[in-house]
Scaffold this active site. Structure first.
Site, PDB file in Angstrom:
ATOM      1  N   ARG A 179      -9.534   0.825   9.255  1.00  0.00           N
ATOM      2  CA  ARG A 179      -9.139  -0.547   9.569  1.00  0.00           C
ATOM      3  C   ARG A 179     -10.207  -1.266  10.385  1.00  0.00           C
ATOM      4  NH1 ARG A 179      -3.224   0.287   9.208  1.00  0.00           N
ATOM      5  NH2 ARG A 179      -2.086  -1.644   9.516  1.00  0.00           N
ATOM      6  N   ARG A 225      -0.394  -9.237  13.461  1.00  0.00           N
ATOM      7  CA  ARG A 225      -0.941  -8.193  12.575  1.00  0.00           C
ATOM      8  C   ARG A 225      -1.818  -8.806  11.484  1.00  0.00           C
ATOM      9  NH1 ARG A 225       4.310  -5.576  10.843  1.00  0.00           N
ATOM     10  NH2 ARG A 225       3.094  -4.147   9.566  1.00  0.00           N
ATOM     11  N   LYS A 246       0.823  -1.222   0.000  1.00  0.00           N
ATOM     12  CA  LYS A 246       0.000   0.000   0.000  1.00  0.00           C
ATOM     13  C   LYS A 246       0.856   1.270   0.000  1.00  0.00           C
ATOM     14  CE  LYS A 246      -2.323  -1.011   3.821  1.00  0.00           C
ATOM     15  NZ  LYS A 246      -1.745  -2.323   4.215  1.00  0.00           N
ATOM     16  N   ARG A 273      11.849  -1.275  11.102  1.00  0.00           N
ATOM     17  CA  ARG A 273      10.569  -1.241  11.823  1.00  0.00           C
ATOM     18  C   ARG A 273      10.462  -2.453  12.730  1.00  0.00           C
ATOM     19  NH1 ARG A 273       5.241  -0.074   8.279  1.00  0.00           N
ATOM     20  NH2 ARG A 273       4.361  -1.241  10.018  1.00  0.00           N
ATOM     21  N   ARG A 287      11.226  -6.370   4.618  1.00  0.00           N
ATOM     22  CA  ARG A 287      11.089  -4.946   4.938  1.00  0.00           C
ATOM     23  C   ARG A 287      11.666  -4.668   6.330  1.00  0.00           C
ATOM     24  NH1 ARG A 287       5.196  -2.313   4.555  1.00  0.00           N
ATOM     25  NH2 ARG A 287       4.978  -3.017   6.689  1.00  0.00           N
TER      26      ARG A 287
HETATM   27  P1  AMP Z   1       0.859   0.273   9.074  1.00  0.00           P
HETATM   28  O1  AMP Z   1       2.030   1.159   8.832  1.00  0.00           O
HETATM   29  O2  AMP Z   1      -0.363   0.693   8.290  1.00  0.00           O
HETATM   30  O3  AMP Z   1       1.175  -1.182   8.900  1.00  0.00           O
HETATM   31  O4  AMP Z   1       0.455   0.463  10.612  1.00  0.00           O
HETATM   32  C1  AMP Z   1       1.348   0.126  11.653  1.00  0.00           C
HETATM   33  C2  AMP Z   1       0.586   0.015  12.955  1.00  0.00           C
HETATM   34  O5  AMP Z   1      -0.023   1.281  13.273  1.00  0.00           O
HETATM   35  C3  AMP Z   1      -0.575  -0.980  12.946  1.00  0.00           C
HETATM   36  O6  AMP Z   1      -0.142  -2.310  13.195  1.00  0.00           O
HETATM   37  C4  AMP Z   1      -1.440  -0.428  14.073  1.00  0.00           C
HETATM   38  O7  AMP Z   1      -0.883  -0.760  15.338  1.00  0.00           O
HETATM   39  C5  AMP Z   1      -1.288   1.075  13.887  1.00  0.00           C
HETATM   40  N1  AMP Z   1      -2.334   1.612  12.989  1.00  0.00           N
HETATM   41  C6  AMP Z   1      -2.157   2.134  11.745  1.00  0.00           C
HETATM   42  N2  AMP Z   1      -3.322   2.515  11.209  1.00  0.00           N
HETATM   43  C7  AMP Z   1      -4.282   2.208  12.117  1.00  0.00           C
HETATM   44  C8  AMP Z   1      -5.697   2.316  12.127  1.00  0.00           C
HETATM   45  N3  AMP Z   1      -6.380   2.815  11.080  1.00  0.00           N
HETATM   46  N4  AMP Z   1      -6.353   1.896  13.253  1.00  0.00           N
HETATM   47  C9  AMP Z   1      -5.686   1.412  14.304  1.00  0.00           C
HETATM   48  N5  AMP Z   1      -4.360   1.232  14.338  1.00  0.00           N
HETATM   49  C10 AMP Z   1      -3.649   1.629  13.270  1.00  0.00           C
END
Ligand code: AMP
Length: 194
Positions: free
Chosen positions: A89, A146, A14, A134, A128
């Protein structure tokens, strides 16, 4: 406005695709994960709150996430449109976004969902993790959580857009350019249909 929800499990690509799409279509990229990470880096209160959830691979509570996302949209009053990456989400997040955008006289145009097998996701996330540093990408248990959280809480968000005829699945396997062509094709088709 062209408002796109770029959807898919962690590791689907994404973020990479959003960066390419914003320059082609002149949109603003809002990644809730990126915003949380910037807050963690800046040691803000929001970052402190979000960190324990993110490190465990759990979702940050809806109330906090929705408020943050809405504030980010409001920081871009002249945007021609947005790519929402990693948001919504949960169904409550999708409902809140719909209400919020409606209040601004706009709506989500389309949800583009990157389709990638679980095996491929784990491979990409571990790669990654090595490159990005990360923490939530480097630990296999956190990755597994996740993906579980995605399947249990996030996948259902597709239904929210599907009943509105806004859901479109995109094959997420291939080169970055191939996937970009597929996404661009879907956006161009959407644009000629309105
Ligand atoms: P991402 O970079 O999108 O993979 O997000 C990393 C982490 O941020 C996720 O595993 C969640 O812990 C948190 N996070 C990101 N977006 C959301 C969301 N829309 N709702 C809740 N937690 C989020």
């Amino acid at each position: 406005m062209l408002n796109i929800v770029l959807f898919g499990p962690p590791g689907a690509g994404k973020g990479t695709q959003a960066e390419k799409l914003i320059s082609k279509y002149n949109l603003v990229h809002l990644s809730t994960g990126d915003i949380f990470r910037a807050n963690i880096k800046g040691a803000t209160d929001l970052g402190t709150l979000a960190k324990s959830y993110i490190d465990a691979g759990n979702l940050v509570p809806d109330e906090v996430t929705i408020k943050m996302l809405e504030a980010e949209v409001d920081k871009n009053p002249n945007a021609e449109g947005f790519i929402f990456d990693g948001f919504p989400r949960t169904t409550p997040q999708a409902e809140a976004l719909e209400k919020f955008l409606k209040g601004k006289g706009t709506t989500i145009s389309v949800m583009l969902a990157l389709d990638v097998s679980e095996q491929e996701l784990i491979k990409r996330l571990l790669l990654r993790g090595k490159a990005s540093g990360r923490a939530d990408d480097a630990n296999e248990e956190v990755i597994a959580n996740r993906i579980k959280v995605y399947n249990e809480q996030t996948a259902v968000v597709a239904d929210f857009y599907s009943v509105q005829n806004k859901f479109q699945k995109i094959d997420g396997i291939g080169s970055i350019d191939e996937i970009f062509e597929r996404l661009s094709g879907a956006i161009d088709n959407y644009k000629v249909s309105i």
